[in-house]
Design an enzyme around this catalytic site. Structure first.
Site, mmCIF file in Angstrom:
data_model
loop_
_atom_site.group_PDB
_atom_site.id
_atom_site.type_symbol
_atom_site.label_atom_id
_atom_site.label_comp_id
_atom_site.label_asym_id
_atom_site.label_seq_id
_atom_site.Cartn_x
_atom_site.Cartn_y
_atom_site.Cartn_z
ATOM 1 N N TYR A 1 0.898 -1.168 0.000
ATOM 2 C CA TYR A 1 0.000 0.000 0.000
ATOM 3 C C TYR A 1 0.925 1.202 0.000
ATOM 4 O O TYR A 1 0.882 2.030 0.879
ATOM 5 C CB TYR A 1 -0.836 -0.099 1.287
ATOM 6 C CG TYR A 1 -1.926 0.907 1.545
ATOM 7 C CD1 TYR A 1 -2.979 1.085 0.660
ATOM 8 C CD2 TYR A 1 -1.934 1.637 2.737
ATOM 9 C CE1 TYR A 1 -4.001 1.981 0.954
ATOM 10 C CE2 TYR A 1 -2.952 2.515 3.038
ATOM 11 C CZ TYR A 1 -3.989 2.687 2.138
ATOM 12 O OH TYR A 1 -5.016 3.572 2.436
ATOM 13 N N HIS B 1 -1.994 7.644 -3.221
ATOM 14 C CA HIS B 1 -3.175 6.791 -3.101
ATOM 15 C C HIS B 1 -3.656 6.734 -1.650
ATOM 16 O O HIS B 1 -4.844 6.903 -1.365
ATOM 17 C CB HIS B 1 -2.866 5.375 -3.606
ATOM 18 C CG HIS B 1 -3.963 4.381 -3.341
ATOM 19 N ND1 HIS B 1 -5.200 4.454 -3.953
ATOM 20 C CD2 HIS B 1 -4.020 3.311 -2.507
ATOM 21 C CE1 HIS B 1 -5.962 3.455 -3.521
ATOM 22 N NE2 HIS B 1 -5.277 2.748 -2.634
#
Lengths: 425, 425
Positions: free
Chosen positions: B138, B143
């Protein structure tokens, strides 16, 4: 011939010690090698204090009318045998039951017996299954409530989705290890409460989680669901499972994507897979579920299992201390619901997948399934035989989990999962 | 002889179309079968619009002085070849480079050429790797910030651990599929905002995530760490990766253990694995990291890669619409840091593990890597060529991701990962 614990009068010609986990009514599967040739692994069934070499039995022709070949058993893992599916493995286990029954001399009187039947002291046990994917659920209401009370809001300990979803997450298959293998204390990022920044250090809060795992047969192709009615056709059997956890690593890392390094340093499983067939006499009702579950989670019949569980900690030069007694039947969500949920989106299950139950905590403080709960976040340490206290697991402690069903004096047991914590490398 | 994109003047005797992703400087590995015998899979290297059958090349003796056997290539997956490790695979790829170079006639003039070199139109591509474990990171700050702004606190969009930890979680290996395979819209539990209770229904918010994946060689035994300096020795190569996501399922299920059914219905990968060796000329600096990372995450040199990426959506009877252009170099955490973090607790990496980068969003709105961000939670829908709008992916939409590096007119490309969404079964 299917022999279950309901037929307590049936006995094997193989001597089975009183109170053994492994009478003829059990016959769990595993992978072993003889101590004299440790790399030559084969599939075996356990009975009493012996193992039966299925590769040898196949070679002698005892399974000639079944679908299995000798190659299915001359293997490092149970997967090739399991690939044949539920009906085939049931027929195999029933055949072994017959051959071992005391009224049957067809195998007993052969010289072959002395080769195929080996004392358990002469073999090593190994990881029984090559795990494809490992999923861990979180299906004990008591455990989820305890954790919610400690770390979130005591008044709203269960999260809103918990009573609707058999919550689960993906674990790491590579670090699932067999009972007997030592575990190293993991290093990682932890953020002590009084630090502004995290530090890099060995974990200070190593915990066990008392779980059971189930192993799957092949499922359906990607895109298709397995219903609760079909679920048990895709379950091979169960094992004991210690989901080692590093609570301080977990606390710092787990938001928002869940536990990762707090779990994947090791998970230990017991070596003998007890079939769902052997456990059928102990099927029992699942706890009442309110609110009413969504349609795909509804089920009929007894889908929980009455399996007594205990956890002990052993420190060097002292007798073990039993720290918890629990039961698999306490789980709010049963395995059929877990599998139906896992596949409701079309996710595919493969032969050899492992599904952990999540920590199995019972309703009373002596039935909690982790040190976190037993010592209640460190506020109620456990007294050890040497006078020391435990809030978490210390280096050189050995954690032992055992489990068995019992009926009319017949035990269907799992043996144990036993592993020692060593200092960080 | 190692041929890289820095040697733009070198050419193969195999005709390579202008702007091909696959010049002699690339030579990615994959698994194919001839359309005439689709179940007979073998390992191949791609060059231009041809594939080179490595099983045939081994049989002809071109690799006789290397460690590989013909059996390593007559396989359903690259794993047996990869088992030989980084140095061996490098030597193999260098050998293939030499044999295909225009100044070398040793293979070119043999009749064997006509058997081993096959037009790509005559083969089918398959899943290149048997994935052991799949981990998804991640690691895009943009993002994580976008998602935090939408779903949590815009003023504190990044969670406290994000700048310290290359956050990752375990994904599902069984449902990673090859480019070209259709995806079924998943069903599951969703809780519409105006409902008191969740419902069971097909997801209404299917999204893509633009990612890259890397494939590992074997790592170290359980308990040992891989340092950032060692990490690239354990990385075989990269692929494009579409981490299909069901946002409404995710929103309801993901607290506290992370995404599960929202992700594991399918993840699509491209079929040609581009080696880290081929990508070396495009190594670049990782974005500055503040606060200073903990010791085990420090690294030296250029560990990020300048790979241009794009996402297109294609609807039936219309030209595709490009909806995002991004770059792999935007990632805050690089692969060496991801691998060092993954193993800091002693977690073991195996040959054939897949590590996803996490959604790759760039700094500008046209570089975001998911529909969630591109349409900003549905508030800024994307206009399609037929006049319709997209907030998420609709049934019969095809999502296509492409990626390549470019230097002096030489492209080191990944081809594409392309998959169509079909209605629920």
């Amino acid at each position: 011939m299917q022999i279950t614990a309901n037929q307590a009068h049936l006995k094997s010609w193989v001597e089975v010690p009183a109170h053994s986990d492994f009478p003829i009514q059990n016959l769990p599967f595993g992978v072993v090698s003889e101590c004299s040739s440790p790399t030559q692994k084969f599939v075996a069934v356990r009975i009493g204090d012996h193992v039966l070499n299925l590769a040898a039995m196949a070679e002698y022709g005892y399974f000639d009318d079944l679908v299995f070949s000798q190659q299915d058993f001359q293997q490092d893992y149970l997967n090739p045998m399991m690939k044949h599916g539920k009906m085939a493995v049931r027929a195999l286990r029933n055949r072994i039951s017959e051959l071992l029954l005391d009224i049957n001399n067809s195998f007993r009187l052969q010289q072959e017996q002395h080769v195929a039947l080996i004392p358990v002291s002469a073999v090593e046990t190994h990881m029984p299954v090559q795990i494809g994917d490992y999923t861990d659920f979180y299906s004990s209401k008591e455990h989820a409530t305890n954790v919610g009370m400690m770390f979130r809001d005591p008044a709203n300990a269960l999260l809103p989705n918990w009573l609707w979803i058999p919550v689960g997450y993906h674990g790491r298959a590579s670090s699932v290890i067999a009972s007997g293998q030592d575990v190293y204390r993991p290093k990682g990022q932890i953020k002590p409460d009084d630090n502004a920044d995290p530090i890099y250090a060995p974990s200070r809060q190593i915990d066990f989680e008392l779980e059971m795992g189930f192993i799957t047969f092949d499922g359906k192709p990607l895109g298709q669901q397995i219903t609760t009615a079909e679920a048990e056709d895709h379950i091979f059997g169960l094992c004991l499972f210690n989901d080692w956890s590093a609570r301080d690593i977990q606390k710092w890392e787990y938001v928002p994507l869940g536990p990762f390094l707090a779990k994947n340093f090791a998970s230990s499983m017991s070596c003998w897979i007890v079939t769902l067939d052997a456990l059928q006499p102990f099927a029992t009702a699942t706890p009442a579920q309110h609110p009413e579950v969504l349609s795909y989670l509804k089920f009929e019949g007894n889908k929980s299992y009455d399996i007594q569980l205990e956890v002990a900690i052993e420190i060097p030069q002292h007798p073990e201390k039993i720290v918890s007694k629990s039961n698999f039947k306490y789980m709010y969500w049963n395995m059929a619901q877990q599998l139906a949920h896992h596949t409701v989106n079309g996710c595919n299950i493969r032969c050899g997948d492992l599904m952990g139950s999540g920590t199995i905590s019972g309703p009373t403080p002596d039935s909690y399934g982790s040190m976190l709960e037993l010592a209640w976040k460190g506020t109620q340490p456990i007294q050890m035989p040497d006078g020391s206290e435990r809030r978490f697991i210390q280096d050189h402690d050995t954690v032992i989990m055992r489990g068995y069903c019992e009926n009319n004096g017949i035990k269907i047991g799992f043996g144990e999962v036993k592993s020692k914590l060593l200092p960080s490398l």
